[in-house]
Design an enzyme around this catalytic site. Sequence first.
Site, PDB file in Angstrom:
ATOM      1  N   HIS A  60      39.917  26.162  37.383  1.00 18.68           N
ATOM      2  CA  HIS A  60      39.917  27.565  36.911  1.00 18.68           C
ATOM      3  C   HIS A  60      40.218  28.469  38.104  1.00 18.68           C
ATOM      4  O   HIS A  60      39.358  28.688  38.959  1.00 18.68           O
ATOM      5  CB  HIS A  60      38.559  27.944  36.308  1.00 18.68           C
ATOM      6  CG  HIS A  60      38.524  29.330  35.742  1.00 18.68           C
ATOM      7  ND1 HIS A  60      38.134  29.592  34.455  1.00 18.68           N
ATOM      8  CD2 HIS A  60      38.850  30.543  36.272  1.00 18.68           C
ATOM      9  CE1 HIS A  60      38.204  30.904  34.229  1.00 18.68           C
ATOM     10  NE2 HIS A  60      38.637  31.502  35.336  1.00 18.68           N
TER      11      HIS A  60
ATOM     12  N   HIS B 225      42.527  32.056  39.627  1.00 20.20           N
ATOM     13  CA  HIS B 225      43.419  33.222  39.495  1.00 20.20           C
ATOM     14  C   HIS B 225      44.292  33.287  40.738  1.00 20.20           C
ATOM     15  O   HIS B 225      43.769  33.379  41.863  1.00 20.20           O
ATOM     16  CB  HIS B 225      42.599  34.506  39.371  1.00 20.20           C
ATOM     17  CG  HIS B 225      41.739  34.520  38.152  1.00 20.20           C
ATOM     18  ND1 HIS B 225      42.154  35.022  36.942  1.00 20.20           N
ATOM     19  CD2 HIS B 225      40.487  34.033  37.943  1.00 20.20           C
ATOM     20  CE1 HIS B 225      41.205  34.862  36.043  1.00 20.20           C
ATOM     21  NE2 HIS B 225      40.173  34.268  36.634  1.00 20.20           N
ATOM     22  N   LEU B 226      45.602  33.243  40.518  1.00 19.61           N
ATOM     23  CA  LEU B 226      46.529  33.264  41.662  1.00 19.61           C
ATOM     24  C   LEU B 226      47.278  34.581  41.799  1.00 19.61           C
ATOM     25  O   LEU B 226      47.955  34.798  42.805  1.00 19.61           O
ATOM     26  CB  LEU B 226      47.551  32.126  41.544  1.00 19.61           C
ATOM     27  CG  LEU B 226      47.072  30.751  41.995  1.00 19.61           C
ATOM     28  CD1 LEU B 226      48.140  29.710  41.721  1.00 19.61           C
ATOM     29  CD2 LEU B 226      46.690  30.751  43.473  1.00 19.61           C
ATOM     30  N   ARG B 227      47.213  35.438  40.755  1.00 19.61           N
ATOM     31  CA  ARG B 227      47.937  36.720  40.778  1.00 19.61           C
ATOM     32  C   ARG B 227      49.442  36.488  40.909  1.00 19.61           C
ATOM     33  O   ARG B 227      49.950  35.420  40.644  1.00 19.61           O
ATOM     34  CB  ARG B 227      47.410  37.640  41.890  1.00 19.61           C
ATOM     35  CG  ARG B 227      45.891  37.735  41.980  1.00 19.61           C
ATOM     36  CD  ARG B 227      45.243  38.253  40.711  1.00 19.61           C
ATOM     37  NE  ARG B 227      43.843  38.574  40.935  1.00 19.61           N
ATOM     38  CZ  ARG B 227      42.916  38.502  39.992  1.00 19.61           C
ATOM     39  NH1 ARG B 227      43.199  38.100  38.768  1.00 19.61           N
ATOM     40  NH2 ARG B 227      41.673  38.839  40.253  1.00 19.61           N
TER      41      ARG B 227
ATOM     42  N   ASN C 189      45.950  35.797  33.132  1.00 21.20           N
ATOM     43  CA  ASN C 189      45.660  37.231  32.925  1.00 21.20           C
ATOM     44  C   ASN C 189      46.382  38.113  33.932  1.00 21.20           C
ATOM     45  O   ASN C 189      45.788  38.912  34.641  1.00 21.20           O
ATOM     46  CB  ASN C 189      44.141  37.494  32.950  1.00 21.20           C
ATOM     47  CG  ASN C 189      43.484  37.159  34.265  1.00 21.20           C
ATOM     48  OD1 ASN C 189      43.958  36.305  35.010  1.00 21.20           O
ATOM     49  ND2 ASN C 189      42.386  37.828  34.579  1.00 21.20           N
TER      50      ASN C 189
ATOM     51  N   LYS D 285      44.041  30.105  27.011  1.00 21.61           N
ATOM     52  CA  LYS D 285      42.837  30.826  27.453  1.00 21.61           C
ATOM     53  C   LYS D 285      42.474  31.915  26.463  1.00 21.61           C
ATOM     54  O   LYS D 285      43.313  32.748  26.113  1.00 21.61           O
ATOM     55  CB  LYS D 285      43.097  31.444  28.835  1.00 21.61           C
ATOM     56  CG  LYS D 285      41.935  32.265  29.404  1.00 21.61           C
ATOM     57  CD  LYS D 285      40.766  31.388  29.841  1.00 21.61           C
ATOM     58  CE  LYS D 285      39.538  32.203  30.208  1.00 21.61           C
ATOM     59  NZ  LYS D 285      39.588  32.748  31.542  1.00 21.61           N
TER      60      LYS D 285
ATOM     61  N   HIS E  85      36.563  32.418  27.914  1.00 21.21           N
ATOM     62  CA  HIS E  85      35.705  33.373  28.627  1.00 21.21           C
ATOM     63  C   HIS E  85      34.628  33.754  27.619  1.00 21.21           C
ATOM     64  O   HIS E  85      34.872  34.547  26.712  1.00 21.21           O
ATOM     65  CB  HIS E  85      36.503  34.602  29.085  1.00 21.21           C
ATOM     66  CG  HIS E  85      35.651  35.563  29.867  1.00 21.21           C
ATOM     67  ND1 HIS E  85      35.788  35.759  31.216  1.00 21.21           N
ATOM     68  CD2 HIS E  85      34.602  36.334  29.496  1.00 21.21           C
ATOM     69  CE1 HIS E  85      34.874  36.624  31.637  1.00 21.21           C
ATOM     70  NE2 HIS E  85      34.147  36.988  30.608  1.00 21.21           N
TER      71      HIS E  85
ATOM     72  N   HIS F 270      33.295  29.033  33.612  1.00 23.91           N
ATOM     73  CA  HIS F 270      32.352  29.682  34.541  1.00 23.91           C
ATOM     74  C   HIS F 270      31.011  29.992  33.893  1.00 23.91           C
ATOM     75  O   HIS F 270      30.607  31.145  33.792  1.00 23.91           O
ATOM     76  CB  HIS F 270      32.956  30.942  35.161  1.00 23.91           C
ATOM     77  CG  HIS F 270      33.756  31.816  34.218  1.00 23.91           C
ATOM     78  ND1 HIS F 270      33.257  32.293  33.046  1.00 23.91           N
ATOM     79  CD2 HIS F 270      35.021  32.291  34.307  1.00 23.91           C
ATOM     80  CE1 HIS F 270      34.170  33.022  32.451  1.00 23.91           C
ATOM     81  NE2 HIS F 270      35.259  33.034  33.192  1.00 23.91           N
TER      82      HIS F 270
ATOM     83  N   LEU G 201      32.484  38.510  36.681  1.00 15.57           N
ATOM     84  CA  LEU G 201      32.155  38.359  35.270  1.00 15.57           C
ATOM     85  C   LEU G 201      32.395  36.926  34.819  1.00 15.57           C
ATOM     86  O   LEU G 201      33.449  36.379  35.163  1.00 15.57           O
ATOM     87  CB  LEU G 201      33.002  39.320  34.416  1.00 15.57           C
ATOM     88  CG  LEU G 201      32.579  40.789  34.506  1.00 15.57           C
ATOM     89  CD1 LEU G 201      33.588  41.670  33.790  1.00 15.57           C
ATOM     90  CD2 LEU G 201      31.187  41.003  33.919  1.00 15.57           C
TER      91      LEU G 201
ATOM     92  N   ASP H   5      37.015  29.887  39.727  1.00 16.79           N
ATOM     93  CA  ASP H   5      37.213  31.271  39.272  1.00 16.79           C
ATOM     94  C   ASP H   5      37.447  32.193  40.470  1.00 16.79           C
ATOM     95  O   ASP H   5      37.074  33.366  40.433  1.00 16.79           O
ATOM     96  CB  ASP H   5      36.037  31.775  38.429  1.00 16.79           C
ATOM     97  CG  ASP H   5      36.415  33.002  37.611  1.00 16.79           C
ATOM     98  OD1 ASP H   5      37.613  33.278  37.444  1.00 16.79           O
ATOM     99  OD2 ASP H   5      35.487  33.709  37.155  1.00 16.79           O
TER     100      ASP H   5
ATOM    101  N   HIS I   1      40.801  40.276  44.660  1.00 18.19           N
ATOM    102  CA  HIS I   1      41.077  41.708  44.521  1.00 18.19           C
ATOM    103  C   HIS I   1      41.062  42.265  45.935  1.00 18.19           C
ATOM    104  O   HIS I   1      40.173  41.916  46.732  1.00 18.19           O
ATOM    105  CB  HIS I   1      39.982  42.416  43.723  1.00 18.19           C
ATOM    106  CG  HIS I   1      39.913  42.029  42.274  1.00 18.19           C
ATOM    107  ND1 HIS I   1      40.742  42.577  41.325  1.00 18.19           N
ATOM    108  CD2 HIS I   1      39.148  41.131  41.621  1.00 18.19           C
ATOM    109  CE1 HIS I   1      40.469  42.038  40.135  1.00 18.19           C
ATOM    110  NE2 HIS I   1      39.500  41.151  40.298  1.00 18.19           N
TER     111      HIS I   1
ATOM    112  N   ALA J  65      35.813  43.190  39.026  1.00 20.21           N
ATOM    113  CA  ALA J  65      35.010  41.960  38.964  1.00 20.21           C
ATOM    114  C   ALA J  65      35.805  40.811  39.556  1.00 20.21           C
ATOM    115  O   ALA J  65      36.981  40.641  39.243  1.00 20.21           O
ATOM    116  CB  ALA J  65      34.664  41.655  37.517  1.00 20.21           C
TER     117      ALA J  65
HETATM  118  O1  DOR Z   1      35.075  38.068  37.788  1.00 20.64           O
HETATM  119  C1  DOR Z   1      36.082  37.838  37.144  1.00 20.64           C
HETATM  120  N1  DOR Z   1      37.319  38.109  37.630  1.00 20.64           N
HETATM  121  N2  DOR Z   1      35.954  37.320  35.933  1.00 20.64           N
HETATM  122  C2  DOR Z   1      37.012  37.175  35.119  1.00 20.64           C
HETATM  123  O2  DOR Z   1      36.822  36.719  34.021  1.00 20.64           O
HETATM  124  C3  DOR Z   1      38.352  37.608  35.528  1.00 20.64           C
HETATM  125  C4  DOR Z   1      38.493  37.639  36.967  1.00 20.64           C
HETATM  126  C5  DOR Z   1      39.736  38.363  37.463  1.00 20.64           C
HETATM  127  O3  DOR Z   1      40.823  38.079  36.954  1.00 20.64           O
HETATM  128  O4  DOR Z   1      39.614  39.211  38.344  1.00 20.64           O
HETATM  129 ZN    ZN Z   2      38.530  33.570  35.598  1.00 22.85          ZN
END
Ligand code: DOR
Ligand code: ZN
Length: 361
Positions: free
Chosen positions: A15, A17-19, A43, A101, A138, A176, A228, A256, A260, A272
């Site tokens: 799980h 996030h690579l942006r 996302n 997802k 989620h 998560h 989150l 996860d 940011h 988050a």
């Molecule tokens: O903390 C989080 N950040 N929870 C998520 O479900 C999404 C993630 C994000 O993409 O920043």
């Molecule tokens: Zn996530």
Amino acid sequence: MTARLLTLTRPDDLHLHLRDGAALRDALPWTVRQFARAIVMPNLKPPVVQVQQAVDYRNRILAALPAGADFTPLMTLYLTDATSPQLVQQARDSGIIHAFKLYPAGATTNSDSGVTELKRIYPALDAMQRLGMPLLIHGEVTDPEVDVFDREAVFIDRHLVALRRAFPALKIVLEHITTAHAADFVRACGERDDRGAPLQAATLTAHHLLHNRNAMFSGGLRPHYYCLPVLKRERHRQALLDAATSGDDRFFLGTDSAPHARGAKESACGCAGCFTAVNALELYATAFEQRDALHRLDDFASRFGAAFYGLPRNVGSVTLERADWQVPASLPYAETDIVPLQAGDILPWRLSSAPGQRADT
Ligand code: DOR
Ligand code: ZN
């Protein structure tokens, strides 16, 4: 005296996030240094909803890999109210999409196009069940009446129990997890597919294994601990540690890691997400050591997740060394900077050898 070493099969992050763009360029090398494969969250803005978008995103990830890196991105699609059974079939046929997802609309970062009502995606879920395509959830309700600390438990009771009953053969990962209730729910689902893999699993982050909700408020407001689902009480952290270190193949590693930029976190309305790609294995080793369970880390990090997804186990290894290591205060990120989880802290484990290791740590 020689340092204590812990060698693991090259692990998978199930799980992540690579942006995209410059953020992808700066986040990706940290994951590649530790993991052989990762389930990549969809996302983005706009979200990855079509097969062609996933193909293009995968190509951008491959193009951003450091020279000589050996890393496989495992793509996912973002479910919307409009996701059709035909799209599920196309995703299966693509060979590069490994899951869908589910973000309840409004639950978290870039979830505005998420699912507004579960019944609307029942035809898609039916196709996923038939095709053996996993559903990643989620698991939080968005009802503003529900206390933010209760949103996972209420999601399970209000939605997941019924969903599980409606689709008994669907492969589901509750992502998560943060509560004892979630761990109990997963443990209560004993069904397996015809390969013997569990039908119900859960990922566990390093931050939820290491921290309780006090971390967000210790001596002041600490935005880098805000994610989150939000961190919960100590008793829940203990229940998650029980699950992670139990040797139960329904619980496996998913960081996860959600980068940011510093400015987006240290803000009047901070985003988050905890950035743990930099020190993920070190954090997990620290958590497992709290339970004298380092012998269980290899299965958790390198075997159970691959088995759930029907992937071969990776070849090669990574080695951690029992040696103090200070987490960098900040790192370059998308023309600004980013603060990794536990920035400035000394961790008792350090990655000592891994394919494609960066020299600057
Ligand atoms: O903390 C989080 N950040 N929870 C998520 O479900 C999404 C993630 C994000 O993409 O920043
Ligand atoms: Zn996530």
